[in-house]
Design an enzyme around this catalytic site. Structure first.
Site, PDB file in Angstrom:
ATOM      1  N   HIS A 120      55.034   7.495  43.300  1.00 58.50           N
ATOM      2  CA  HIS A 120      56.274   8.112  43.750  1.00 58.50           C
ATOM      3  C   HIS A 120      56.032   9.493  44.356  1.00 58.50           C
ATOM      4  O   HIS A 120      56.617   9.858  45.361  1.00 58.50           O
ATOM      5  CB  HIS A 120      57.235   8.211  42.568  1.00 58.50           C
ATOM      6  CG  HIS A 120      58.622   8.609  42.937  1.00 58.50           C
ATOM      7  ND1 HIS A 120      59.561   7.695  43.346  1.00 58.50           N
ATOM      8  CD2 HIS A 120      59.224   9.816  42.978  1.00 58.50           C
ATOM      9  CE1 HIS A 120      60.690   8.325  43.611  1.00 58.50           C
ATOM     10  NE2 HIS A 120      60.516   9.615  43.398  1.00 58.50           N
TER      11      HIS A 120
ATOM     12  N   GLU B 233      66.659   8.271  50.310  1.00 52.71           N
ATOM     13  CA  GLU B 233      65.805   8.177  49.125  1.00 52.71           C
ATOM     14  C   GLU B 233      66.273   7.040  48.227  1.00 52.71           C
ATOM     15  O   GLU B 233      67.456   6.733  48.160  1.00 52.71           O
ATOM     16  CB  GLU B 233      65.862   9.493  48.350  1.00 52.71           C
ATOM     17  CG  GLU B 233      64.790   9.590  47.301  1.00 52.71           C
ATOM     18  CD  GLU B 233      64.519  11.042  46.936  1.00 52.71           C
ATOM     19  OE1 GLU B 233      63.504  11.577  47.399  1.00 52.71           O
ATOM     20  OE2 GLU B 233      65.330  11.625  46.217  1.00 52.71           O
TER      21      GLU B 233
ATOM     22  N   HIS C 297      66.757   5.004  44.580  1.00 55.70           N
ATOM     23  CA  HIS C 297      66.910   5.129  43.130  1.00 55.70           C
ATOM     24  C   HIS C 297      67.047   3.727  42.549  1.00 55.70           C
ATOM     25  O   HIS C 297      67.991   3.411  41.831  1.00 55.70           O
ATOM     26  CB  HIS C 297      68.108   6.020  42.776  1.00 55.70           C
ATOM     27  CG  HIS C 297      67.765   7.069  41.773  1.00 55.70           C
ATOM     28  ND1 HIS C 297      68.648   7.564  40.858  1.00 55.70           N
ATOM     29  CD2 HIS C 297      66.594   7.709  41.518  1.00 55.70           C
ATOM     30  CE1 HIS C 297      68.048   8.466  40.104  1.00 55.70           C
ATOM     31  NE2 HIS C 297      66.812   8.578  40.489  1.00 55.70           N
TER      32      HIS C 297
ATOM     33  N   ARG D 292      70.641  17.173  46.953  1.00 57.93           N
ATOM     34  CA  ARG D 292      69.859  18.394  46.706  1.00 57.93           C
ATOM     35  C   ARG D 292      68.729  18.543  47.719  1.00 57.93           C
ATOM     36  O   ARG D 292      68.417  19.637  48.162  1.00 57.93           O
ATOM     37  CB  ARG D 292      69.296  18.396  45.282  1.00 57.93           C
ATOM     38  CG  ARG D 292      70.296  18.784  44.228  1.00 57.93           C
ATOM     39  CD  ARG D 292      69.639  19.083  42.882  1.00 57.93           C
ATOM     40  NE  ARG D 292      68.949  17.937  42.306  1.00 57.93           N
ATOM     41  CZ  ARG D 292      69.538  16.889  41.736  1.00 57.93           C
ATOM     42  NH1 ARG D 292      70.844  16.841  41.670  1.00 57.93           N
ATOM     43  NH2 ARG D 292      68.832  15.901  41.238  1.00 57.93           N
ATOM     44  N   ASP D 293      68.104  17.402  48.073  1.00 54.50           N
ATOM     45  CA  ASP D 293      67.031  17.479  49.064  1.00 54.50           C
ATOM     46  C   ASP D 293      67.534  18.101  50.364  1.00 54.50           C
ATOM     47  O   ASP D 293      66.789  18.761  51.076  1.00 54.50           O
ATOM     48  CB  ASP D 293      66.510  16.062  49.379  1.00 54.50           C
ATOM     49  CG  ASP D 293      65.360  15.671  48.470  1.00 54.50           C
ATOM     50  OD1 ASP D 293      64.656  16.572  47.988  1.00 54.50           O
ATOM     51  OD2 ASP D 293      65.168  14.458  48.252  1.00 54.50           O
TER      52      ASP D 293
ATOM     53  N   GLY E 275      61.526  10.485  54.966  1.00 48.03           N
ATOM     54  CA  GLY E 275      61.528   9.137  54.416  1.00 48.03           C
ATOM     55  C   GLY E 275      61.100   9.121  52.970  1.00 48.03           C
ATOM     56  O   GLY E 275      60.873  10.156  52.343  1.00 48.03           O
TER      57      GLY E 275
END
Ligand SMILES: Nc1ncnc2c1ncn2[C@@H]1O[C@H](COP(=O)(O)OP(=O)(O)O)[C@@H](O)[C@H]1O
Ligand SMILES: [Mg+2]
Lengths: 728, 80, 230, 80
Positions: free
Chosen positions: A45, A89, A91, A112-113, A526
């Protein structure tokens, strides 16, 4: 130190070889905390160890690109001193275990990113893949994931404007939840994560740290087995209210000149954020763990460093700005603590009770992260299926009704009505059509965005499928009239240690890269999610593309629904009737076989450029790209959305079912009140454009069908998902 | 019979609601509040008249629907 | 004639309503932080939508006790028009400025879509630009919009003409199918007894710009602008 | 001291959550469920060491914030 010393029983997911490298780096045996840090940093990850080699081949440059992959999100110039910042992203694993919180925290993480880079988030999208509708878990997962995405996005007040939902048995034990955020920042106020400079305070803000999500990053890098339910306590609970406060507080501080570097605490929490800042800034960092705000007592260094508690950020400030920053965060009722200092040691040093509990050289921790050239085998090519070899239906209309009223193509309204898609007051084109269009606040400009992937094509031919995913996202953005700028991607695959899975990834990346290059739409960010397998059975290869485009004047945008009766309907692009791997073929035979439709990137670009020009010239009244289900489905969707019908009066030379349901690429259905203009522009551009009929009041007639009531189609289209979700 | 069910967050799981209530209480000048946790309280009226059978039934309900055992604990009380 | 928009931690439609107000009045409203104890001089107070305090505990409950709300209540009691939209409605109800409460939607799901509203009172400071019985298209976006009041209160509301808007179908019929959240008597918005406080779940500020798909919400802001300019 | 507070809907107030749970239970083939009501359960840790004072404090919290007495009842239990 010695490699002959006994090894810990639990290498925390690291291989023997990786452990040996750690011994070399440290010159001694790592302690428990240090081993944990190496383990998360070198997890799939965080380190992209299986995919890095291939990701490097993607085109990432363009005059519009301000920041490509490597930061928290990609940054692209949209003119007038503004930039769009976006990323997608996954999850997946947490959402399978706990759908509401897993999906919610996925949204929180990607937000947040984006705002860690200085952007105000303006839109969210989500690409979802669930198992077969009749799998016992599917309904519960759909309900929980959708509620979780809405729960987070609605509360924080960012509109969720688009996405996709698909069902396939390959996701039965491993759903996909990919969340994308798009934000806007001034180009001269973009924040990066490099902690350049020594003697600078390292500041922790946001929520307190608890024991949640410890080792989430490694969980996201492991295959599911039947005991996955045991991993439950690693799921985090999201707190969108705190995230809203964190967003506002960060933007308020960002308006000052106090911040040197900022990085959200995402996967691997304090570990990856501090290591990344130190490594990019080429400095050392000493953290005094006693200063870390915590909500539980007795937390160990290991737990503090690996916790994935949500809604936290790490910042490096200019010296002397701490008090001003503290005042802002305290106004927003958030924790604020100076927890360390940058230095010139090049080490990540952790102190507990004044004593060092971990001491790791940053450069090798990052540089020596494993990178594998995993063996791979190319997916064998499949034969091209002739349209004439795919059975014709008894009744074309019945097939259309079945497709449009089935799980794959039914309306997703049930999903997006649970998302606030209008908050912030700039949603010009709402969900339900092709791309969504969000106005840049206070201007007449807009950002168009879409996520797309057709996993059955990727399975059949990863290279073609990779190209197609980019082309379809690009096409959707084009269909509203916007100019695609760049893409983000989420590579969801099975276990990369299996050569055939690795081959899917390699092929898909190759195809994506080709398409991005040909369509001048580079990759700027990405995420990779591997090991999406349960008991050895992998998901369909799912490289999701999120595309963002810009439009100078949102008033010129065109939507998919028919606007009025009596307008001329055109198909832009060539219809050859490609049925291999189509939804029609699967509907008729139960299986999607053969080669997927090829994407000719030059034609794709030419056709799209024409459509965009026609929209800019005001020549079109409606536009919809042709994708799953072909022309018949595209026309039906336009009719349903507009509450109008269509009379299609062509006599195709190819079989009627191939004309109706073939999935040839690079096509659009458009309507116009000026057919001559459209025909002339197409002829000039050398693009096939064919008038196929007229819009009408209330019924749809396709070649070879009886007149079908649009109201009836609409009822079928709208009812499948709510009925499915209401059933027990 | 009647079942009274308490569903509470497991230890260590973040409780955003409790946290926000605690802050609001502080804002209302209630001092000395050290911690607030919010859970659910569900009362179910059952036709079942045997307490043991009722308990088995209700724990099955908790496992299947009422509690999210990933993050929540439940506690069942059967009253006449 | 300034307007005050109250901002709570978790408000998220504050900017949206400020845009609509500025369009109508030609002036940016004053944004007032919940921690303030006094309001600036103003002729209209708007409590915007959002998720104040995350909507934890009960929607609007914590915001209703913010320091600024004491001042809002005082002004409301002396006749200043107060408009609460969505979360603002929930806050006004929790603060006791409006009767009843907004409970979880009957579907238990968040709902975001355009609904049709029938104007029940066109003679208020908020609704003067509409016609009695006019049908508006305005979006809702909420999880807790299911209006409830006990029988006695409800009777009082109906008898006193305090229902400002009801959910209806496109023909203006008040039907269960047209009710997006289970509200009693399809109530979408109510007035206080004096008619100077309006709480409504739908978002007029979201359809007050032709580019966003409709302008049925704009007349409310125009009417308010005119009233406070007078 | 610790206060355990139950907040329940008053009789006659419709409880959409309870109703939905009841339907869901029926859907899962749990028979014999006659009624379901959902309330809140709040636990507060207090520094106050006198039970009576604590009770007064907590009922004040309920009146002011924790319960909406238009539709809800509350019940306080003080435990050591
Ligand atoms: N999970 C979702 N969230 C929000 N909108 C969605 C979601 N799934 C689908 N949509 C919306 O529904 C519409 C149709 O989706 P899709 O069939 O995937 O479109 P296309 O075929 O053009 O890619 C799009 O506007 C899309 O954004
Ligand atoms: Mg499309």
């Amino acid at each position: 130190m010695s490699k002959t010393e006994p090894r810990p029983d639990d290498l925390m997911g690291l291989s023997d070889g990786e452990y040996d490298t750690i011994l070399d780096i440290l010159g001694r045996t790592p302690n428990f905390t240090e081993l944990g840090i190496f383990s998360v940093m070198w997890s799939e990850h965080c380190s992209y160890k299986s995919s890095k080699k291939w990701l490097k081949t993607l085109p990432i440059d363009g005059p519009q690109v301000i920041q490509g992959p490597g930061e928290n999100a990609g940054v692209v110039d949209i003119g007038d001193g503004q930039a769009v910042i976006f990323k997608i992203e996954s999850h997946n694993h947490p959402s399978f275990i706990e759908p509401y919180q897993g999906a919610a925290t996925g949204v929180g993480g990607i937000l947040r990113d984006v705002f860690t880079m200085g952007a105000r988030p303006v839109a969210n999208l989500n690409a979802l893949r669930f198992g077969s509708p009749d799998h016992p878990k599917t309904r519960h997962l759909v309900g929980g994931v959708v509620a979780g995405i809405g729960g987070y996005g609605n509360c924080i007040g960012v509109p969720t404007v688009g996405g996709e939902v698909n069902f396939d048995p390959s996701y039965n034990g491993n759903i996909l939840v990919n969340a994308m955020t798009v934000g806007i920042a001034p180009t001269d106020k973009i924040f990066y994560s490099a902690a350049a400079g020594v003697g600078l305070p390292v500041v922790y803000v946001g929520s307190k740290t608890g024991r949640d999500g410890i080792h989430g990053a490694t969980m996201a890098s492991a295959e599911f087995a039947d005991d996955s339910e045991e991993k439950r306590p690693t799921v985090q609970v999201g707190d969108p209210f705190t995230e809203k406060l964190l967003l506002e507080a960060c933007l308020e501080l960002m308006a000052t000149d106090a911040i040197v570097a900022i990085q959200d605490m995402g996967a691997a929490g304090l570990t990856s954020s501090s290591v990344e800042m130190a490594s990019k800034g080429d400095v050392g960092i000493a953290l005094d763990l006693d200063q870390v705000p915590r909500r539980e007592t007795g937390m160990t260094a290991y737990e503090l460093m690996l916790s994935e508690s949500q809604e936290r950020m790490l910042m490096v400030l200019k010296p002397g700005r701490e008090d001003m920053a503290r005042t802002i965060f305290e106004k927003w009722e958030l924790d604020f603590a100076v927890i360390g200092m940058t230095n010139d040691s090049g080490q990540l040093t952790l102190l507990e009770d004044g004593a060092s509990t971990a001491d790791i050289p940053v450069a090798p921790l990052v540089a020596a992260a494993p990178e594998y050239d995993r063996p791979w085998t190319a997916t064998p090519p499949r034969p091209v299926i002739n349209a004439s070899d795919v059975p014709a239906p008894d009744d074309l209309g019945d097939v259309l009704m079945a497709l449009i009223g089935g799980p794959e193509l039914c309306s997703r309204r049930w999903v997006w009505e649970q998302y606030d898609h209008m908050v912030m007051g700039d949603t010009v084109v709402r969900p339900g059509g092709d791309a969504a269009l969000v106005r840049v606040h206070g201007t007449g400009k807009g950002l168009a965005m879409s996520t797309d992937c057709s996993p059955r094509y990727v399975l059949a031919n990863p290279v073609e499928g990779g190209r197609q995913a980019v082309a379809e996202a690009w096409r959707n953005v084009t269909a509203v009239g916007a100019t695609p700028l760049a893409v983000t991607n989420n590579l969801n695959f099975g276990n990369p240690e299996r050569p055939e899975i690795m081959g899917q990834l390699v092929g898909a990346v190759q195809g994506m890269g080709e398409a991005c290059l040909a369509l001048a739409c580079p990759v700027v960010s990405g995420n990779v999610s591997l090991y999406n397998e349960t008991n050895g059975s992998a998901i369909l290869p799912t490289p999701v593309i999120g595309c963002v485009g810009v439009m100078g004047d949102v008033a010129k945008a065109v939507t998919a629904e028919f606007k009025a009766a009596g307008e001329t309907i055109f198909v832009i692009g060539e219809t050859q009737g490609w049925l291999g791997c189509s939804l029609y073929q699967r509907h008729m035979s139960g299986e999607a076989t053969g080669a997927p439709p090829p994407v000719d990137l030059d034609i794709e670009r030419k056709n799209g450029d024409l459509v965009r020009q026609l929209i800019a010239d005001g020549a079109l009244t409606a536009c919809h790209d042709v994708s799953d289900g072909g022309l018949a489905v595209a026309i039906a969707e336009m009719a349903i959305a507009g509450g109008l019908g269509a009379e299609i009066d062509v006599s195709p030379v190819i079989p009627a079912h191939a004309w109706a349901f073939g999935e040839d690429q690079g096509r659009y259905v458009v309507t116009t009140t000026g057919p001559e203009t459209v025909a002339a522009a197409a002829a000039k551009a050398g693009v096939p454009a064919r008038a196929i009929g007229q819009t009408t009041a209330a019924t749809l007639t396709l070649p070879g069908t009886r007149p079908i009531s649009v109201a009836e189609l609409e009822a079928l289209h709208e009812s499948w998902l709510p009925d499915y979700m209401a059933a027990r | 019979m009647k079942a009274r069910i308490h569903i509470t967050l497991k230890n260590g799981v973040l409780d955003p609601q409790g946290k926000a209530i605690q802050q609001a209480l502080a804002g209302l000048a209630f001092d000395g509040v050290e911690d607030v946790r919010q859970g659910k309280f569900i009362e179910i009226e059952l036709t079942e008249s045997d307490a043991d059978t009722a308990r088995v039934q209700v724990s099955d309900m908790c496992e299947k629907l009422l509690a999210n055992t990933v993050i929540e604990n439940y506690d069942i009380e059967i009253v006449a | 004639m300034p307007v005050a928009v109250i901002v709570f931690p978790g408000s998220n439609c504050d900017r949206d309503v400020a845009v609509a107000l500025e369009t109508a009045t030609g002036r940016a409203p004053a944004m007032v932080w919940h921690q303030e104890s006094a309001l600036p001089a103003c002729d209209l107070i708007v409590v915007p939508g959002g998720f104040s305090y995350g909507d934890y505990l009960r929607s609007g409950a914590m915001a209703a006790h913010s320091p600024i709300m004491r001042a809002v209540i005082e002004r409301a009691n002396t006749g200043t028009p107060v408009l609460g939209i969505c979360n603002g409605f929930q806050i006004l109800a929790e603060a006791g400025l409006l009767p009843g409460i907004l409970m979880r939607n009957a579907s238990l799901k968040f709902v975001c879509r355009d609904v049709d509203l029938r104007v029940e009172r066109a003679d208020t400071v908020f609704t003067g630009a509409y016609a009695q019985g006019e049908i508006l298209r305005v979006p809702v976006a909420h999880h807790d919009g299911n209006y409830f009041a006990d029988a006695e209160t409800l009777q009082r509301l109906e008898d006193g003409g305090q229902v400002a808007f009801r959910y209806c179908d496109t023909g203006g019929n008040v039907t269960p199918e047209a009710n997006p959240n289970g509200s009693i008597n399809n109530i979408a918005g109510i007035l206080n007894a004096d008619g100077n406080v309006l709480g409504m779940m739908p978002h007029p500020e979201r359809l007050a710009d032709p580019l966003l798909g409709g302008i049925d919400g704009a007349p409310m802001f125009d009417a308010l602008a005119e009233a406070i300019a007078a």
